[in-house]
Write a protein that holds these residues in place. Structure first.
Motif, PDB file in Angstrom:
ATOM      1  N   LEU A  45      56.979 -29.365  95.958  1.00  0.00           N
ATOM      2  CA  LEU A  45      55.693 -29.939  95.554  1.00  0.00           C
ATOM      3  C   LEU A  45      54.810 -28.931  94.821  1.00  0.00           C
ATOM      4  CD1 LEU A  45      54.815 -32.015  98.749  1.00  0.00           C
ATOM      5  CD2 LEU A  45      55.539 -32.884  96.531  1.00  0.00           C
ATOM      6  N   ASN A  46      55.121 -27.645  94.959  1.00  0.00           N
ATOM      7  CA  ASN A  46      54.360 -26.656  94.191  1.00  0.00           C
ATOM      8  C   ASN A  46      54.563 -26.858  92.694  1.00  0.00           C
ATOM      9  OD1 ASN A  46      53.151 -24.611  96.166  1.00  0.00           O
ATOM     10  ND2 ASN A  46      55.251 -24.792  96.890  1.00  0.00           N
ATOM     11  N   ALA A  47      55.693 -27.488  92.344  1.00  0.00           N
ATOM     12  CA  ALA A  47      55.968 -27.960  90.986  1.00  0.00           C
ATOM     13  C   ALA A  47      55.921 -26.862  89.926  1.00  0.00           C
ATOM     14  CB  ALA A  47      55.013 -29.096  90.603  1.00  0.00           C
ATOM     15  N   ASP A  48      56.042 -25.594  90.347  1.00  0.00           N
ATOM     16  CA  ASP A  48      56.035 -24.476  89.397  1.00  0.00           C
ATOM     17  C   ASP A  48      54.775 -24.444  88.532  1.00  0.00           C
ATOM     18  OD1 ASP A  48      58.445 -24.041  90.522  1.00  0.00           O
ATOM     19  OD2 ASP A  48      59.648 -24.288  88.706  1.00  0.00           O
ATOM     20  N   LEU A  49      53.705 -25.039  89.037  1.00  0.00           N
ATOM     21  CA  LEU A  49      52.440 -25.046  88.290  1.00  0.00           C
ATOM     22  C   LEU A  49      51.406 -24.203  89.040  1.00  0.00           C
ATOM     23  CD1 LEU A  49      52.289 -28.848  87.478  1.00  0.00           C
ATOM     24  CD2 LEU A  49      52.642 -27.001  85.826  1.00  0.00           C
ATOM     25  N   PRO A  50      50.704 -23.311  88.324  1.00  0.00           N
ATOM     26  CA  PRO A  50      49.741 -22.430  89.001  1.00  0.00           C
ATOM     27  C   PRO A  50      48.715 -23.202  89.821  1.00  0.00           C
ATOM     28  CG  PRO A  50      49.900 -21.888  86.652  1.00  0.00           C
ATOM     29  CD  PRO A  50      50.780 -23.075  86.882  1.00  0.00           C
ATOM     30  N   TRP A  51      48.129 -24.230  89.236  1.00  0.00           N
ATOM     31  CA  TRP A  51      47.015 -24.913  89.904  1.00  0.00           C
ATOM     32  C   TRP A  51      47.473 -25.945  90.919  1.00  0.00           C
ATOM     33  CZ3 TRP A  51      47.730 -29.872  88.320  1.00  0.00           C
ATOM     34  CH2 TRP A  51      48.391 -30.041  87.087  1.00  0.00           C
ATOM     35  N   LEU A  52      48.788 -26.039  91.144  1.00  0.00           N
ATOM     36  CA  LEU A  52      49.285 -26.872  92.241  1.00  0.00           C
ATOM     37  C   LEU A  52      49.921 -26.025  93.332  1.00  0.00           C
ATOM     38  CD1 LEU A  52      51.083 -30.167  91.111  1.00  0.00           C
ATOM     39  CD2 LEU A  52      49.208 -29.893  92.732  1.00  0.00           C
ATOM     40  N   SER A  53      49.971 -24.710  93.096  1.00  0.00           N
ATOM     41  CA  SER A  53      50.674 -23.835  94.033  1.00  0.00           C
ATOM     42  C   SER A  53      49.863 -23.603  95.296  1.00  0.00           C
ATOM     43  CB  SER A  53      50.977 -22.485  93.370  1.00  0.00           C
ATOM     44  OG  SER A  53      52.047 -22.639  92.485  1.00  0.00           O
ATOM     45  N   PHE A  54      50.586 -23.497  96.408  1.00  0.00           N
ATOM     46  CA  PHE A  54      49.981 -23.283  97.721  1.00  0.00           C
ATOM     47  C   PHE A  54      48.953 -22.168  97.681  1.00  0.00           C
ATOM     48  CE2 PHE A  54      49.557 -21.512 101.904  1.00  0.00           C
ATOM     49  CZ  PHE A  54      49.650 -22.585 102.761  1.00  0.00           C
TER      50      PHE A  54
END
Lengths: 488, 230
Positions: A45-54
């Motif tokens: 779910l972190n989706a390799d995206l900075p603004w979605l990362s834990f």
């Protein structure tokens, strides 16, 4: 008390605004929290995206809930309670409205900066220096309003809630200022990011100042003003006075003195001096006394009215909120005992403890207060008592899932880290202990889902109450309202 | 409020808002003064042989802070056998003398990193940042593909380096200690010089190609920082 007529002429515009703001930041902060809970179980779910990362969402969650939701609730309660107990209509409405606007503006800016990675890394104080300045301005606006209200008051004796609100203002102000001291690097060199700064303190000193702040941010944001709220709304909802004036007196002075000494329990077995650790542990244990003084005082205010809990979900939220306060303020000191802390520190048991306080004590108390305030501010009835009742049980179940899973998770992982085989070697790799957490993290996510579901029910209920008031405008005032008028 | 006869002093205070405010303020300052102030100068002293962060390491540290790595990783090894067995020698106060801010963390969702430089290598970190679960099955750490695309923010590194050197007296340019740049260009050169050794150990061709153009990527800096943690 002769001029009862004029006392009922209150200005609720700003309190109403902060209620909406509490609903928004509550659902926002909790949704981010739930995302984090699921990310631990499903890292994809972190989706390799900075603004979605834990890593970037975590400070967003804590800031949105601690400052966005909690302070909105506190400010809503302040602008509601202060008029009533000080017996004066809200003064300086323009200042109060600016306070509301600036508060929400800075939270929006804060959310973007945190997602952008503009973090100071200090827990609950992550926002960059330029937002710190905006926060100070916002805080002083509240203080100015507070002292203006105190100056204009017509009731000489200050009710206990006011003492706690004052302690909140002074305590947070002092802690925030000292912990935030930093040098913006752009002003030294004229290069680099203008928002970057370097902490005034280094290493162990920085840790000591940070946890003096961090621990007491819990004290003066998540405890002191929530006690203020309870001291007003529990007697109101029960329609009888506080159990003991003397108990409220001693627990207030005891709490604000002792709390400031307990910060070192965040740094047990660290590199701070040993005597500071021991002192922090002792004062953490002493802290049980004033905390339980308030809890007992609040609960015994229900004496003779306990049957109200059968039918009144608002009383339930407030009373169970204070019960969780007693629970969390016993659990915390236990975790502060050095030998317990050796296992509990760095584990999910701490996360569980925080959420007992945040979901049970702070969340329930603020929702109970909003349930009490909104029908009175809008001159109507609560849209659905039954919905509130169901919400209460769903959220309580959610909290039970949350803390039981985090207890087991914390003690399990803390023990696994130190388990040795028959030769005295460590028995588990770190990854073993991560994999062992997955069932508990899953249960926690279920608990969080239930709590958030209940919060949506809460929002719907409040929304419908306000809407109902709008459609009723011009119609007769419902018969239930005078209950407040009598007590005010 | 009932029970009015109790405590005449308190009864006086609670009628005077200014006095109440002052009383509260005095009371809440005491704990911090007693616990934080006495050891302040002692705690600030560096351990013998401690070197300031080099320009590239400082760049990595800024990335560590930007990404809130401290949300899941501690940098504090407690004096227990179970911890020293797992992570190495327990942490000492003097090791943190140049840490502004400190990065002890409060929750080990991942392992402690205070001495990670002793047991992880450049290529391990490279693979792990690209895909954590491929290297550590069952890990729940996010992947950081943007470390391979974004370039080091030389300006902010230079700004912090000069600030800690000039304002806090961090001893750059002395003996074996790392050098500080007096200009942005000098700091840039320091970063490029130091990055060479890390890039050499890496596998990703795009990082090597960028480096050949004088472009140092974030991944190089964060690895240099982690390698220093010993």
């Amino acid at each position: 008390m002769a001029q009862t007529q004029s006392f009922t002429d209150y200005d609720y515009s700003v309190a109403k605004g902060f209620v909406i703001s509490a609903l928004f930041w509550g659902v926002f902060g909790m949704s981010v929290g739930l995302t984090l809970a699921f990310e631990l179980v499903f890292p994809e779910l972190n989706a390799d995206l900075p603004w979605l990362s834990f890593n970037r969402l975590r400070p967003l969650h804590t800031n949105a809930v601690i400052f966005g939701f909690t302070l909105s609730g506190v400010f809503a309660a302040w602008y509601y309670i202060s008029q009533r107990v000080l017996k004066v209509r809200m003064v300086l409405p323009a200042l109060a409205k600016t306070h509301l606007a600036l508060f929400n503006l800075l939270l929006v800016l804060g959310a973007f900066t945190l997602l952008d990675g503009q973090s100071s890394s200090k827990e609950y104080h992550e926002m960059p220096w330029w937002l710190d300045i905006v926060i100070v301005v916002m805080w002083l606006m509240w203080g100015a309003h507070m002292f203006a209200m105190l100056g204009a008051r017509r009731e000489k004796t200050l009710y206990v809630s006011i003492w706690y609100f004052m302690a909140c203002f002074l305590g947070v102000g002092m802690l925030f200022l000292f912990n935030g001291l930093a040098i913006p690097t752009w002003f030294v060199t004229n290069t680099g990011n203008w928002w970057h700064s370097v902490s005034m303190y280094a290493g162990t000193n920085d840790a000591q100042v940070q946890w003096w702040f961090g621990h007491n941010a819990v004290a003066f944001v998540l405890t002191v003003p929530i006690v203020a709220i309870s001291y007003y709304f529990i007697p109101k909802q029960a329609n009888q006075p506080i159990y003991s004036y003397r108990l409220s007196l001693w627990s207030f002075w005891g709490l604000i003195f002792v709390y400031l000494w307990a910060g070192p329990h965040h740094m047990m077995y660290s590199t701070i001096p040993d005597w500071v650790q021991t002192l922090g542990m002792v004062f953490s244990l002493v802290l049980i006394i004033p905390s339980w003084g308030s809890m007992i005082n609040l609960l015994l205010t229900m004496s003779g009215r306990w049957e109200q809990l059968k039918t009144d979900p608002i009383a339930k939220l407030l009373v169970i909120g204070s019960t969780f306060y007693g629970f969390a303020t016993l659990e915390g000191p236990v975790q502060a005992i050095k030998s317990v802390n050796a296992i509990a520190h760095f584990t999910d048991w701490i996360i569980g403890h925080v959420h007992n306080g945040a979901l049970g004590w702070v969340g329930f108390t603020i929702m109970g207060a909003i349930f009490h305030m909104v029908p009175r501010m809008y001159n109507t009835r609560l849209y659905s008592v039954r919905l509130a009742e169901n919400q209460f049980w769903i959220q309580t179940l959610g909290i039970v899932f949350y803390f039981t899973s985090m207890w087991v998770a914390g003690v399990t992982q803390g023990s696994m880290w130190r388990t040795t085989d028959q030769f005295g070697n460590l028995a588990y790799s770190f990854l073993d202990t991560v994999r062992a957490m997955v069932p508990y993290w899953s249960l926690r996510a279920v608990g969080g889902t239930l709590y958030l579901l209940g919060f949506w029910m809460f929002i719907f209920n409040i929304w419908m109450t306000i809407r109902q008031a709008r459609t009723q405008q011009g119609a007769e005032v419902p018969a239930e309202v005078p209950v407040t008028a009598k007590a005010a | 409020m009932s029970n009015k006869q109790s405590g005449s002093i308190f009864e006086f205070i609670e009628k005077n808002s200014l006095l109440l405010g002052v009383s509260i303020f005095v009371l809440i300052t005491i704990g911090g003064i007693v616990e934080v102030v006495p050891s302040f100068t002692q705690n600030a002293r560096p351990i013998t042989g401690l070197k300031p962060y080099s320009a590239l390491e400082l760049a990595g540290r800024q990335i560590y802070i930007r990404e809130s790595c401290n949300a899941c990783h501690s940098q504090l090894i407690r004096p227990f056998k179970a911890e020293t067995d797992r992570y190495g020698a327990y942490s000492l106060s003097g090791e943190y003398a140049y840490d502004r801010p400190f990065l002890w963390g409060s929750r080990r969702t991942g392992p402690d990193l205070h001495r990670v430089g002793n047991y992880r290598t450049t290529d391990w970190h490279e693979a792990h940042f690209k895909n954590a679960r491929q290297v550590s099955p069952g890990s729940n750490m996010p992947n950081f593909p943007w470390f391979f695309e974004d370039s080091v923010d030389v300006g902010t590194v230079h700004a912090e380096l000069v600030t800690v050197r000039d304002v806090f007296g961090v001893p750059y340019d002395q003996g074996e200690n790392p050098k500080s740049g007096n200009t942005l260009e000098e700091t840039h050169q320091l970063i490029i010089e130091e990055a060479g050794a890390v890039v050499e150990q890496m596998k990703d061709q795009s990082i090597k190609d960028a480096y050949a153009q004088g472009d140092v990527k974030d991944i190089v800096a964060i690895i240099a920082y982690l390698n220093r943690m010993k």
